[in-house]
Motif scaffolding. Sequence first.
Motif, short mmCIF file in Angstrom:
data_model
loop_
_atom_site.label_atom_id
_atom_site.label_comp_id
_atom_site.label_asym_id
_atom_site.label_seq_id
_atom_site.Cartn_x
_atom_site.Cartn_y
_atom_site.Cartn_z
N HIS A 12 0.80 -1.21 0.00
CA HIS A 12 0.00 0.00 0.00
C HIS A 12 0.84 1.27 0.00
N VAL A 13 2.05 1.21 0.60
CA VAL A 13 2.85 2.44 0.63
C VAL A 13 3.29 2.84 -0.77
N TRP A 14 3.19 1.94 -1.75
CA TRP A 14 3.53 2.29 -3.11
C TRP A 14 2.37 2.95 -3.85
N LEU A 15 1.20 2.90 -3.26
CA LEU A 15 0.04 3.46 -3.95
C LEU A 15 0.18 4.95 -4.24
N PRO A 16 0.63 5.78 -3.27
CA PRO A 16 0.80 7.20 -3.61
C PRO A 16 1.78 7.41 -4.76
N ARG A 17 2.84 6.59 -4.83
CA ARG A 17 3.81 6.72 -5.92
C ARG A 17 3.18 6.33 -7.25
N LEU A 18 2.36 5.29 -7.24
CA LEU A 18 1.65 4.90 -8.45
C LEU A 18 0.72 6.02 -8.90
N ARG A 19 0.04 6.63 -7.94
CA ARG A 19 -0.88 7.72 -8.27
C ARG A 19 -0.12 8.90 -8.87
N HIS A 20 1.01 9.25 -8.29
CA HIS A 20 1.79 10.38 -8.81
C HIS A 20 2.32 10.07 -10.21
N LEU A 21 2.61 8.81 -10.49
CA LEU A 21 3.06 8.44 -11.83
C LEU A 21 1.94 8.67 -12.85
N PHE A 22 0.72 8.28 -12.49
CA PHE A 22 -0.41 8.53 -13.37
C PHE A 22 -0.66 10.03 -13.52
N GLN A 23 -0.52 10.77 -12.44
CA GLN A 23 -0.73 12.21 -12.50
C GLN A 23 0.27 12.87 -13.44
N LEU A 24 1.52 12.43 -13.38
CA LEU A 24 2.54 12.99 -14.27
C LEU A 24 2.22 12.69 -15.72
N GLY A 25 1.81 11.44 -16.00
CA GLY A 25 1.45 11.09 -17.36
C GLY A 25 0.27 11.89 -17.87
N ALA A 26 -0.73 12.08 -17.01
CA ALA A 26 -1.91 12.86 -17.41
C ALA A 26 -1.56 14.32 -17.61
N PHE A 27 -0.63 14.83 -16.79
CA PHE A 27 -0.23 16.24 -16.92
C PHE A 27 0.43 16.48 -18.27
N VAL A 28 1.18 15.49 -18.75
CA VAL A 28 1.87 15.62 -20.03
C VAL A 28 0.93 15.38 -21.21
N LEU A 29 0.08 14.36 -21.10
CA LEU A 29 -0.74 13.93 -22.23
C LEU A 29 -2.14 14.54 -22.24
N LEU A 30 -2.70 14.81 -21.06
CA LEU A 30 -4.08 15.28 -20.98
C LEU A 30 -4.20 16.50 -20.08
N PRO A 31 -3.42 17.54 -20.31
CA PRO A 31 -3.42 18.68 -19.37
C PRO A 31 -4.74 19.42 -19.28
N SER A 85 -5.17 17.31 -13.96
CA SER A 85 -3.93 18.09 -13.90
C SER A 85 -4.02 19.21 -12.88
N PHE A 86 -5.20 19.78 -12.72
CA PHE A 86 -5.36 20.84 -11.74
C PHE A 86 -5.20 20.28 -10.33
N GLY A 87 -5.74 19.07 -10.11
CA GLY A 87 -5.54 18.41 -8.83
C GLY A 87 -4.09 18.05 -8.61
N ALA A 88 -3.39 17.64 -9.69
CA ALA A 88 -1.97 17.32 -9.59
C ALA A 88 -1.16 18.55 -9.18
N LEU A 89 -1.53 19.71 -9.73
CA LEU A 89 -0.86 20.95 -9.33
C LEU A 89 -1.06 21.21 -7.85
N GLY A 90 -2.29 21.00 -7.36
CA GLY A 90 -2.56 21.19 -5.94
C GLY A 90 -1.74 20.25 -5.08
N ASP A 91 -1.62 18.99 -5.51
CA ASP A 91 -0.82 18.02 -4.77
C ASP A 91 0.64 18.43 -4.74
N LEU A 92 1.14 18.91 -5.87
CA LEU A 92 2.55 19.33 -5.94
C LEU A 92 2.81 20.49 -4.99
N LEU A 93 1.95 21.49 -5.01
CA LEU A 93 2.13 22.63 -4.12
C LEU A 93 2.06 22.22 -2.66
#
Length: 411
Positions: A12-31, A85-93
């Motif tokens: 389960h501790v890998w789940l946040p990392r998996l989520r961030h990987l999807f967020q990065l891909g979506a930010f690049v491909l589906l901003p 992507s907007f949620g990903a920006l919030g997570d990053l900040l």
Amino acid sequence: MKVFTHSSRRTHVWLPRLRHLFQLGAFVLLPGLFAEGFAAVGQIWRQALTGTWNWQTMAAPVAVLLALFPLTILWGRFFCGFLCSFGALGDLLWHLSRRFTKRKYGVSALWERRLQYGKFLVLAGAFVLWTAGLFLPDRADPWHIFGLYTTPSGWTDLSWFVTPGAVLLAVIAVGSLVVERFFCRYLCPLGALFQLLSGKRLFVLRKPREHCGPCRLCTWQCSMGLDLTRTDVVRDGGCINCFECLAHCPKDNIKTTPAPALSSSVAALGVAGLYFAGNVAVEKAAPGLSPAAVAQSEQSGQPVRTTQGTYRDGIYRGSGKGFKSTIEVEVTVRGGKITAITVLSHNDTRRYLQRAVTDLTAAILATQDVTGLHPVTGATYSSYGFQEAVAKALQIPFRNPNYAEEPVLRH
């Protein structure tokens, strides 16, 4: 007595990392998918309300909603947690702010519930504007400003930083540094709609309270500020399936069926796959340039506008500068009124042009006004090019801002 193991928790501790990987891909491909989704809701609402539905031009927005809504209704808000992507920006900040302070600011449970009504007020306000036929200018839209700067090419024009939309975006950014998922919790209208739709979702988190300890870590780590201590089954529409509660539970007391890694991957890939498949289908189904239609186009030497303020019957053709391409249209006038507008050729991104054509055609046919309309949010450059083309066909003066402003990004 139930014995808890930590083997699954190590997964389960890998789940946040998996989520961030999807967020990065979506930010690049589906901003801009979140903005497209909300714009599609507005388009469908306006067309249904005005009775001007046209499947040819509404195929793209319907395809976007088919990618987002069914999985959200059945499976929950994986889009918000994994693809927005907007949620990903919030997570990053938020994570950046944790580098400087571990102090977590919060509000009382009462005020948390009150503030979360804010996004429903924003959603209601959007429907009021759509119903009234009003548009939020791009320069006042924080989503549009965010979209402009999601790729390096958007930074060629910095004037958008001194607009009302940029000020709102700055407020959201500051809020995201202080409160996790600030925008998603209190202001996001698309999130409010998803919350209403996902309240009876099939995918749930089970956490029997009799096995819980006194730590309250699940509630403390919830990115959406939900109180998880009062339920055995988490089905709340406010949950974005971020799995932070599951990853931090020291007793591994939170379970899902199927496994969260599998569920999140299938849901995220399903949304992205449906989105791309829908756009491919729309591109293939959209009609091309019709030689017969061009052959019928005619432009008389007489002024199109009569002294009575109506138009002379006929079929007229004009062109205008869209998003780095020329948009050519055919305008049909019958009984002194504009009765049809057909796009003959263009090289703009089809889904953005369709958004502009759908809204502006309905408005022009309803008001018989070409130059006094607002551009369609998210399709500004195509809107101006389309308006110029119609205006030229009818010999109406129109200043197209696209000649003075170099387009950035897609629109």
